[in-house]
Design a protein around this motif. Sequence first.
Motif, short mmCIF file in Angstrom:
data_model
loop_
_atom_site.label_atom_id
_atom_site.label_comp_id
_atom_site.label_asym_id
_atom_site.label_seq_id
_atom_site.Cartn_x
_atom_site.Cartn_y
_atom_site.Cartn_z
N HIS A 222 4.58 -55.14 21.75
CA HIS A 222 5.28 -54.75 22.97
C HIS A 222 6.18 -55.87 23.47
O HIS A 222 5.84 -57.04 23.33
CB HIS A 222 4.28 -54.41 24.07
CG HIS A 222 3.36 -53.28 23.73
ND1 HIS A 222 3.79 -51.99 23.62
CD2 HIS A 222 2.02 -53.25 23.48
CE1 HIS A 222 2.77 -51.20 23.32
NE2 HIS A 222 1.69 -51.95 23.22
N VAL A 223 7.31 -55.53 24.09
CA VAL A 223 8.09 -56.53 24.81
C VAL A 223 7.41 -56.76 26.15
O VAL A 223 6.62 -55.93 26.61
CB VAL A 223 9.55 -56.08 25.00
CG1 VAL A 223 10.23 -55.85 23.67
CG2 VAL A 223 9.63 -54.82 25.87
N PRO A 224 7.67 -57.90 26.79
CA PRO A 224 6.97 -58.18 28.05
C PRO A 224 7.25 -57.16 29.16
O PRO A 224 6.35 -56.77 29.88
CB PRO A 224 7.48 -59.57 28.44
CG PRO A 224 7.87 -60.21 27.15
CD PRO A 224 8.43 -59.08 26.34
N LEU A 225 8.52 -56.74 29.28
CA LEU A 225 8.86 -55.90 30.42
C LEU A 225 10.02 -54.96 30.09
O LEU A 225 11.10 -55.41 29.69
CB LEU A 225 9.24 -56.78 31.62
CG LEU A 225 9.39 -56.13 32.98
CD1 LEU A 225 8.12 -55.39 33.39
CD2 LEU A 225 9.71 -57.20 34.03
N GLU A 226 9.78 -53.66 30.24
CA GLU A 226 10.82 -52.63 30.10
C GLU A 226 10.91 -51.86 31.40
O GLU A 226 9.89 -51.53 32.02
CB GLU A 226 10.46 -51.63 28.99
CG GLU A 226 10.49 -52.17 27.60
CD GLU A 226 10.27 -51.06 26.56
OE1 GLU A 226 10.56 -51.32 25.39
OE2 GLU A 226 9.84 -49.95 26.93
N LEU A 227 12.14 -51.53 31.79
CA LEU A 227 12.36 -50.69 32.97
C LEU A 227 13.10 -49.43 32.55
O LEU A 227 14.05 -49.49 31.77
CB LEU A 227 13.20 -51.44 34.02
CG LEU A 227 12.67 -52.77 34.54
CD1 LEU A 227 13.61 -53.31 35.61
CD2 LEU A 227 11.26 -52.64 35.08
N TYR A 228 12.68 -48.31 33.12
CA TYR A 228 13.28 -47.02 32.78
C TYR A 228 13.95 -46.41 34.02
O TYR A 228 13.40 -46.44 35.12
CB TYR A 228 12.23 -46.04 32.26
CG TYR A 228 11.36 -46.61 31.17
CD1 TYR A 228 11.92 -47.30 30.08
CD2 TYR A 228 9.97 -46.50 31.23
CE1 TYR A 228 11.13 -47.82 29.09
CE2 TYR A 228 9.17 -47.02 30.23
CZ TYR A 228 9.74 -47.69 29.17
OH TYR A 228 8.94 -48.23 28.17
N GLY A 229 15.13 -45.85 33.81
CA GLY A 229 15.82 -45.12 34.86
C GLY A 229 16.42 -43.85 34.30
O GLY A 229 16.42 -43.63 33.08
N THR A 230 16.94 -43.02 35.18
CA THR A 230 17.50 -41.74 34.74
C THR A 230 18.73 -41.92 33.87
O THR A 230 19.08 -41.03 33.09
CB THR A 230 17.87 -40.88 35.95
OG1 THR A 230 18.74 -41.62 36.81
CG2 THR A 230 16.62 -40.46 36.72
N GLU A 231 19.41 -43.08 33.95
CA GLU A 231 20.65 -43.29 33.21
C GLU A 231 20.55 -44.38 32.14
O GLU A 231 21.51 -44.61 31.42
CB GLU A 231 21.79 -43.65 34.17
CG GLU A 231 22.04 -42.61 35.24
CD GLU A 231 22.38 -41.25 34.64
OE1 GLU A 231 23.15 -41.20 33.66
OE2 GLU A 231 21.85 -40.24 35.15
N GLY A 232 19.40 -45.05 32.05
CA GLY A 232 19.31 -46.11 31.05
C GLY A 232 17.97 -46.81 31.05
O GLY A 232 17.10 -46.56 31.90
N THR A 233 17.81 -47.70 30.07
CA THR A 233 16.60 -48.51 29.92
C THR A 233 16.99 -49.97 29.84
O THR A 233 17.97 -50.33 29.19
CB THR A 233 15.84 -48.11 28.64
OG1 THR A 233 15.35 -46.77 28.79
CG2 THR A 233 14.66 -49.04 28.37
#
Length: 366
Positions: free
Chosen positions: A251-262
């Motif tokens: 795993h990478v340390p930190l991923e953020l998800y949004g309606t238009e991108g990651t």
Amino acid sequence: MERVGIGIIGCGNISGAYLKAMASFPILDVRGVADLNYDLAVAKAGEFNVSARKIDELFADPKVEIIVNLTIPKAHVAVGLQALDAGKHAYSEKPLGINFEEGKRLAVAAKARGLRIGAAPDTFLGGGHQTARTLVDQGVIGQPVGGIATFMCPGHERWHPNPGFYYEVGGGPMLDMGPYYITDLVNLFGPVAQVAGIAVTPRKERVITSEPRNGEHIPVHVPTHVTGLMAFANGAVVQIGMSFDVAGHKHVPLELYGTEGTLIVPDPNHFGGDVELLRKGGAFELQLPTAPYGDGNYRSIGVADMAHAIRSNRPHRANGDLALHVLEVMEAFHTASESGGTVTIGTQTERPAPLSESLVDGRLAN
């Protein structure tokens, strides 16, 4: 701008990183270092060409305005209260305290005395994380939906010369490493509203493999594998895993998800690192840095920001409200695990102001 006198208490493993980085910030005037083990203070002072002082001398020095508390976690609040009683502002290594009530006591005392408190981590002020912050603020990922935060390793007894405190009350992966991840997430997404989690202790004893205590057995008094969910006030839900019991992972340390991108955010334990953005329908692309302090270890930038804030009469970024909120969130994972339910977070904190300019010459983003 007039320099701010700094007194450092605690000359252990992390103190060298602080002292080295403090040389990058002209506003900081290190007036001395102290430790219960005076010989350790003398050795550290010699290494960095500063003065070794007795602890009481630092508290009594009228030119010391901020006490930087680098003691072990269970001493953070006690030393912080001593600093406040001496009329000093207090900045400590993470966590703010070993439990929420203890941390709240320090926060209340600071407000009553009209003094500032702050706490590490300050890595969220690094160029990698501030670049990610800019992208989130620009709405590039759209409406925040969620994310995954991961720190998992076999344990610190592999490398730390004296690792016992990591397995005492106040230690464990959540209180040790969680501050980096949760503080950065609050920087990016804002405050946490609700927590669910499970915390377990697979082993009751660990064997040290580092020197000089190689082969020694140490007891484990805290959960060492913690996993759960954080529901943020902005609606995003982030999964988190903190462990001293995992041999390895991808795993990478930190991923953020949004309606238009990651968004791939760098390791929150470091100031820099690659930021990658995937726009909906596209592929991951490396993002150019948009902020300074991504090219080294600037551990103490939070102290420098506090010093500038004192002189400019503005809020500092690695502040007590932020640290107390993160402490409540971390404790909530253990509370949720014991109760089998979810925990509502009672503290509120503002997202720290973004940092896009250099602290070296006194210029600051508002």
